[in-house]
Scaffold this motif. Structure first.
Motif, PDB file in Angstrom:
ATOM      1  N   SER A  42      -6.582  -2.220   2.212  1.00 47.88           N
ATOM      2  CA  SER A  42      -7.993  -2.105   1.957  1.00 47.88           C
ATOM      3  C   SER A  42      -8.356  -3.620   1.350  1.00 47.88           C
ATOM      4  N   VAL A  80      -7.495   8.213  -9.573  1.00 47.71           N
ATOM      5  CA  VAL A  80      -8.256   8.541  -8.650  1.00 47.71           C
ATOM      6  C   VAL A  80      -7.973   9.761  -7.769  1.00 47.71           C
ATOM      7  N   ILE A  81      -6.769   9.726  -7.389  1.00 47.92           N
ATOM      8  CA  ILE A  81      -6.200  11.078  -6.638  1.00 47.92           C
ATOM      9  C   ILE A  81      -5.694  12.218  -7.426  1.00 47.92           C
ATOM     10  N   SER A  96       0.847  -1.241  -0.019  1.00 51.01           N
ATOM     11  CA  SER A  96       0.005  -0.080  -0.001  1.00 51.01           C
ATOM     12  C   SER A  96       0.852   1.218   0.042  1.00 51.01           C
ATOM     13  N   THR A 131      -8.589  -0.157  -7.571  1.00 49.86           N
ATOM     14  CA  THR A 131      -7.434  -1.140  -7.495  1.00 49.86           C
ATOM     15  C   THR A 131      -7.724  -2.664  -7.255  1.00 49.86           C
ATOM     16  N   THR A 183      -4.839   4.197  -8.718  1.00 50.65           N
ATOM     17  CA  THR A 183      -4.693   5.270  -7.533  1.00 50.65           C
ATOM     18  C   THR A 183      -4.374   6.623  -8.034  1.00 50.65           C
ATOM     19  N   ARG A 223      -5.430   9.299   0.187  1.00 55.33           N
ATOM     20  CA  ARG A 223      -6.776   8.719  -0.691  1.00 55.33           C
ATOM     21  C   ARG A 223      -6.183   7.743  -1.508  1.00 55.33           C
ATOM     22  N   ALA A 224      -4.734   7.807  -1.860  1.00 48.47           N
ATOM     23  CA  ALA A 224      -4.091   6.631  -2.464  1.00 48.47           C
ATOM     24  C   ALA A 224      -3.935   5.344  -1.576  1.00 48.47           C
ATOM     25  N   PRO A 276     -15.385   4.588  -7.992  1.00 47.24           N
ATOM     26  CA  PRO A 276     -14.054   4.059  -8.126  1.00 47.24           C
ATOM     27  C   PRO A 276     -14.158   2.712  -9.135  1.00 47.24           C
ATOM     28  N   GLU A 321      -7.311   3.683  -1.439  1.00 47.99           N
ATOM     29  CA  GLU A 321      -7.945   3.327  -2.653  1.00 47.99           C
ATOM     30  C   GLU A 321      -8.378   1.852  -2.805  1.00 47.99           C
ATOM     31  N   TYR A 322      -9.556   1.458  -2.952  1.00 44.64           N
ATOM     32  CA  TYR A 322      -9.972  -0.041  -2.984  1.00 44.64           C
ATOM     33  C   TYR A 322     -10.696  -0.323  -4.199  1.00 44.64           C
ATOM     34  N   SER A 368       2.380   6.823  -6.829  1.00 46.66           N
ATOM     35  CA  SER A 368       1.339   7.524  -7.455  1.00 46.66           C
ATOM     36  C   SER A 368       1.262   9.075  -6.845  1.00 46.66           C
TER      37      SER A 368
END
Lengths: 223, 346
Positions: free
Chosen positions: A177, A97-98, A9, A162, A94, A154-155, A54, A158-159, A16
């Motif tokens: 996660s 998303v971020i 993680s 991912t 990630t 947030r990274a 996501p 992330e679920y 990222s």
């Protein structure tokens, strides 16, 4: 307890965040200066991942990177690299998303920057690179740091995207996660709880950092 | 000519269209806010790009739309003093001044020298936020002067200051200008400031230069109504030439003898301190006026006068307190000297 999910993680989040730090600042810098229409359109596109579920991001990424999809099949045939189901596949997820978190906070910071500072730098003969790194960035430091920390947090969490693009393979692609979900699913509540505690500890540290940054920012403004 | 400017730039409905030449002295661009004076400076500095035209500084072409020349601000050698000074907040005084040194090998020494020259010793390690307004301005000037510019552009340099600071800082700027010895452009909306600092004045309105010339001439004959207002003429009325050669001041209902050129005039004006009490009603341009209001200033009195009952406009008269005390009455006889009346065009 196997600490691999924590390590995985962290490395995904760190890599990222570094990528998005530069990409977000780059996008924010140029879009803050763009004409209104261009700005409006790009803003919608670049902020989309913030509001999309996501899983939708994961789906779209699979459409691009899956072994039989355009980009994925190219890398597979040209370099023998499979873009999905490896630990670093999660970096794609990630990052997408971020990105909006970094981009939007950086843009806000750039937009509140007093442009006459850059003008005076230019009339003094300072290069645009110097002005960007030595004048603009320091002036926007707090906002950009806050954005970076938020993006990192947030990274880490992330679920959805991912799990779709990297899956869950213990010791290979498992993150905190996805591990929590897998442990809960297999009735291993005790271990799941331990990972929940780890996760909460990291989040608390991150939020404390954000708060401290904001306080420092207020102090500097009032000074 | 040290600086030649002839540019055009369209911004929405606003058209900036200025052309002027400036010598090695101080030219003030005087105008109300939004008339395009700051935009003119920005075009000269290269921060804004004109749509068309030419800017030449000491024989160097900075901008030429026909020849597609547009030097970046870095290469124009223009010293721009911004309204709020634009000091870099994250750097110390020393670092700020050092930023202005073009020859990198010589940075610390040149910066230290300039800091000494501008009496900033002891503030080297301070950040701009820790300095007084006067010191901030000195740092900004030091940073510009150490850059060795060929023209100084001063954008409302005193507007950010309290009134009591303004005068001493103005003195500071005047000293710098004197030792600078090259072209200086000053943007201002304050006629007194412009008059004190500049040798020449250009009056701007709606993106154009209306009147331009040596400052005494511009103040003596502002030519346009806007120019008269900006140079502080408060008594202005529409007017027309009568058959006997005199001029009818319409708002005041007075027929006045005028010594200036009357051809094509639409308005006339007279400065408040040029209106004066007189003793004989047969004197030229004498009028018996009702006193409508007395306004006390720190060192003088402004008296608002109605020349006759139906008059639409009032005439203001400014005079020393003692002089007013001697003639004070409900109705006073005043004179509007023919040589003080300014003939104007719209």
């Amino acid at each position: 307890m196997d600490w691999f999910p924590l390590l995985n993680s962290l490395r995904i989040a760190v890599i990222s965040t570094v990528i998005i730090f530069f990409a977000g600042i780059f996008a924010a810098y140029y879009i803050a200066k763009a004409p209104r229409l261009v700005k409006g359109v790009l803003d919608v596109i670049l902020t989309m991942p913030l509001v999309l579920p996501p899983t939708v991001v994961g789906y779209l990424l699979l459409c691009l990177l899956g072994p039989r999809r355009p980009v994925g099949s190219f890398f597979l045939s040209a370099f023998g690299i499979k873009m999905t189901m490896t630990w670093w596949s999660a970096i794609f997820a990630t990052s997408v998303v971020i990105f909006p978190l970094m981009y939007r906070t950086a843009r806000g910071a750039f937009e509140s920057f007093d442009e006459t500072l850059a003008y005076s730098g230019r009339t003094l003969g300072l290069s645009n690179t110097f002005i960007f790194w030595r004048i603009r960035m320091p002036a926007c430091r707090q906002g950009i740091l806050a954005g970076t920390v938020l993006a990192f947090a947030r990274a880490l969490g992330e679920y959805g995207a991912t799990s779709m693009i990297a899956g869950y393979t213990p010791g290979r692609t498992a993150t905190i996660s996805t591990t929590v979900y897998q442990l809960w699913r297999t009735d291993n509540d005790a271990l799941a709880f331990k990972w929940v505690l780890v996760n909460m500890a990291i989040s608390a540290v991150v939020l404390l950092a954000v708060n401290m940054l904001e306080k420092k920012q207020k102090r500097e403004r009032s000074a | 000519m040290a600086l030649f400017v002839d540019i055009e730039k369209k911004l929405g409905n606003f058209l900036l269209d200025v052309s002027f030449e400036a010598d090695r002295d101080v030219l003030a661009l005087l105008g109300a806010s939004g008339c395009g004076k700051s935009m003119t400076l920005k075009c000269i500095a290269g921060i804004e790009r004109p749509d068309s035209g030419r800017i030449v500084l000491d024989g160097r072409v900075l901008f030429d739309s026909d020849k597609r020349i547009d030097l970046p601000p870095q290469k124009r050698r223009v010293g721009y003093l911004f309204q709020q000074y634009a000091l870099f907040p994250n750097m110390t005084v020393e670092q700020n001044v050092a930023c202005g040194v073009r020859d990198k090998s010589d940075r610390p020494a040149r910066a230290a020298e300039m800091i000494k020259m501008m009496h900033l010793e002891g503030t080297e390690k301070k950040k701009p936020a820790q300095l007084s307004g006067g010191q901030q301005q000195r740092v900004a000037l030091a940073r510009i002067l150490v850059n060795d510019p060929e023209v100084l552009l001063l954008d409302e340099p005193f507007s950010a200051l309290d009134a009591h600071l303004r005068f001493s800082l103005e003195q500071q700027v005047r000293e710098v200008i004197e030792s600078f010895g090259r072209t200086v452009l000053l943007v201002s909306h304050d006629r007194d400031e412009a008059f004190r600092i500049a040798s020449h004045i250009a009056v701007m309105r709606d993106g154009r230069i209306e009147t331009m010339g040596e400052k005494h001439e511009v103040f003596a004959a502002p030519l346009t109504v806007n120019g008269a207002r900006l140079t502080g003429c408060k008594n202005i009325t529409p007017a027309r030439v009568l058959e006997d050669g005199r001029v009818l001041a319409e708002d005041w209902g007075l027929a006045l003898a005028v010594s200036g050129e009357t051809e094509g005039l639409t308005h006339i004006g007279i400065r408040m301190h040029d209106v004066a009490p007189c003793e004989n009603e047969n004197e030229e341009n004498a009028a018996l006026c009702a006193v409508v209001e007395e306004i006390e200033n720190p060192f003088s009195v402004t008296v608002m006068l109605r020349p006759y009952e139906e008059a639409q406009g009032l005439v203001g008269m400014e005079l020393p307190k003692e002089t007013w005390a001697a003639v004070r009455a409900e109705k006073v006889l005043v004179r509007l000297p023919a040589e003080a009346i300014i003939t104007l065009k719209e």
